[in-house]
Design a protein around this motif. Structure first.
Motif, PDB file in Angstrom:
ATOM      1  N   ALA A  94       0.824  -1.211   0.000  1.00 26.43           N
ATOM      2  CA  ALA A  94       0.000   0.000   0.000  1.00 26.43           C
ATOM      3  C   ALA A  94       0.861   1.265   0.000  1.00 26.43           C
ATOM      4  CB  ALA A  94      -0.921   0.003   1.216  1.00 26.43           C
ATOM      5  N   ILE A  95       2.115   1.143   0.407  1.00 29.98           N
ATOM      6  CA  ILE A  95       3.029   2.289   0.451  1.00 29.98           C
ATOM      7  C   ILE A  95       3.553   2.620  -0.947  1.00 29.98           C
ATOM      8  CG2 ILE A  95       5.278   3.072   1.318  1.00 29.98           C
ATOM      9  CD1 ILE A  95       4.804   1.294   3.784  1.00 29.98           C
ATOM     10  N   ILE A  96       3.746   1.620  -1.769  1.00 30.11           N
ATOM     11  CA  ILE A  96       4.420   1.767  -3.063  1.00 30.11           C
ATOM     12  C   ILE A  96       3.782   2.827  -3.968  1.00 30.11           C
ATOM     13  CG2 ILE A  96       5.071   0.561  -5.193  1.00 30.11           C
ATOM     14  CD1 ILE A  96       5.511  -1.956  -3.353  1.00 30.11           C
ATOM     15  N   PRO A  97       2.449   2.867  -4.147  1.00 31.08           N
ATOM     16  CA  PRO A  97       1.876   3.874  -5.056  1.00 31.08           C
ATOM     17  C   PRO A  97       2.134   5.321  -4.619  1.00 31.08           C
ATOM     18  CG  PRO A  97       0.263   2.176  -4.575  1.00 31.08           C
ATOM     19  CD  PRO A  97       1.424   1.940  -3.662  1.00 31.08           C
ATOM     20  N   PHE A  98       2.245   5.578  -3.318  1.00 32.54           N
ATOM     21  CA  PHE A  98       2.520   6.941  -2.840  1.00 32.54           C
ATOM     22  C   PHE A  98       3.941   7.358  -3.186  1.00 32.54           C
ATOM     23  CE2 PHE A  98       3.738   9.887   0.692  1.00 32.54           C
ATOM     24  CZ  PHE A  98       2.941  10.963   0.291  1.00 32.54           C
ATOM     25  N   ALA A  99       4.853   6.403  -3.269  1.00 33.06           N
ATOM     26  CA  ALA A  99       6.269   6.642  -3.614  1.00 33.06           C
ATOM     27  C   ALA A  99       6.898   7.715  -2.736  1.00 33.06           C
ATOM     28  CB  ALA A  99       6.393   7.001  -5.093  1.00 33.06           C
TER      29      ALA A  99
ATOM     30  N   LYS B 137      12.824  -2.391   4.426  1.00 33.40           N
ATOM     31  CA  LYS B 137      14.157  -2.481   3.827  1.00 33.40           C
ATOM     32  C   LYS B 137      14.340  -3.761   3.008  1.00 33.40           C
ATOM     33  CE  LYS B 137      15.858   1.384   5.398  1.00 33.40           C
ATOM     34  NZ  LYS B 137      16.300   2.442   4.505  1.00 33.40           N
ATOM     35  N   GLN B 138      13.420  -4.730   3.140  1.00 34.25           N
ATOM     36  CA  GLN B 138      13.498  -5.977   2.384  1.00 34.25           C
ATOM     37  C   GLN B 138      12.656  -5.965   1.112  1.00 34.25           C
ATOM     38  OE1 GLN B 138      12.379  -8.904   5.286  1.00 34.25           O
ATOM     39  NE2 GLN B 138      14.351  -8.835   6.326  1.00 34.25           N
ATOM     40  N   VAL B 139      11.809  -4.956   0.947  1.00 33.25           N
ATOM     41  CA  VAL B 139      10.967  -4.849  -0.249  1.00 33.25           C
ATOM     42  C   VAL B 139      11.738  -4.054  -1.304  1.00 33.25           C
ATOM     43  CG1 VAL B 139       8.800  -3.947  -1.194  1.00 33.25           C
ATOM     44  CG2 VAL B 139       8.844  -4.955   1.107  1.00 33.25           C
ATOM     45  N   PRO B 140      12.062  -4.665  -2.431  1.00 34.35           N
ATOM     46  CA  PRO B 140      12.895  -3.980  -3.431  1.00 34.35           C
ATOM     47  C   PRO B 140      12.426  -2.570  -3.813  1.00 34.35           C
ATOM     48  CG  PRO B 140      12.631  -6.267  -4.034  1.00 34.35           C
ATOM     49  CD  PRO B 140      11.733  -6.037  -2.851  1.00 34.35           C
ATOM     50  N   LYS B 141      11.134  -2.359  -3.962  1.00 37.79           N
ATOM     51  CA  LYS B 141      10.631  -1.039  -4.365  1.00 37.79           C
ATOM     52  C   LYS B 141      10.638  -0.023  -3.214  1.00 37.79           C
ATOM     53  CE  LYS B 141       7.892  -2.422  -8.289  1.00 37.79           C
ATOM     54  NZ  LYS B 141       6.618  -2.350  -8.977  1.00 37.79           N
ATOM     55  N   LEU B 142      10.900  -0.483  -1.992  1.00 39.04           N
ATOM     56  CA  LEU B 142      10.927   0.415  -0.834  1.00 39.04           C
ATOM     57  C   LEU B 142      12.302   0.509  -0.178  1.00 39.04           C
ATOM     58  CD1 LEU B 142       7.619  -0.776   0.912  1.00 39.04           C
ATOM     59  CD2 LEU B 142       7.911   1.198  -0.600  1.00 39.04           C
TER      60      LEU B 142
END
Length: 124
Positions: free
Chosen positions: A40-45, A68-73
């Motif tokens: 849910a955090i990814i779209p806000f970038a 820190k383990q999520v590649p896009k975050l």
């Protein structure tokens, strides 16, 4: 384009105060008590994440490690907020980029967010 700050804070009053302060300094903010899913955090970038150490009786540093383990975050700087005496150690353990002790100084919050946003901008 305005830089974005995600605020994950258990206390609604603190959330609103931090939102108001950062928006007054030109940031776009999104705040929540706790993300249901990291996706849910990814779209806000967000350019920076402010993360409370105590989220509904769960340790925020666990959420920091997951972020820190999520590649896009993983590359998004995280600042841990806490009343804990060992906040510096907690922040280091979860690979947070910085920490702020509560009660916090408004200028400190703004300066640390600005520093990490500028550092992030230079790194990209």
């Amino acid at each position: 384009m305005r830089k974005k700050v995600l605020i994950i804070e258990n206390d609604q009053d603190i959330r609103h105060i931090v939102e108001f302060i950062l928006e007054d300094h030109g940031f776009e903010t999104l705040s929540m008590a706790e993300p249901q899913e990291l996706s849910a955090i990814i779209p806000f970038a967000p350019d920076v994440i402010l993360l409370d150490e105590f989220i509904n009786s769960k340790p925020g540093h666990r959420l920091c490690r997951k972020i820190k383990q999520v590649p896009k975050l993983a590359s998004i700087p995280v600042i841990i907020l806490s009343t804990a005496n060992d906040i510096e150690l907690i922040a280091a353990e979860c690979q947070a980029n910085d920490h702020i002790a509560k009660p916090f100084n408004i200028d400190e919050v703004v300066s640390k967010v600005v520093r990490l946003v500028n550092h992030q901008h230079l790194a990209s």
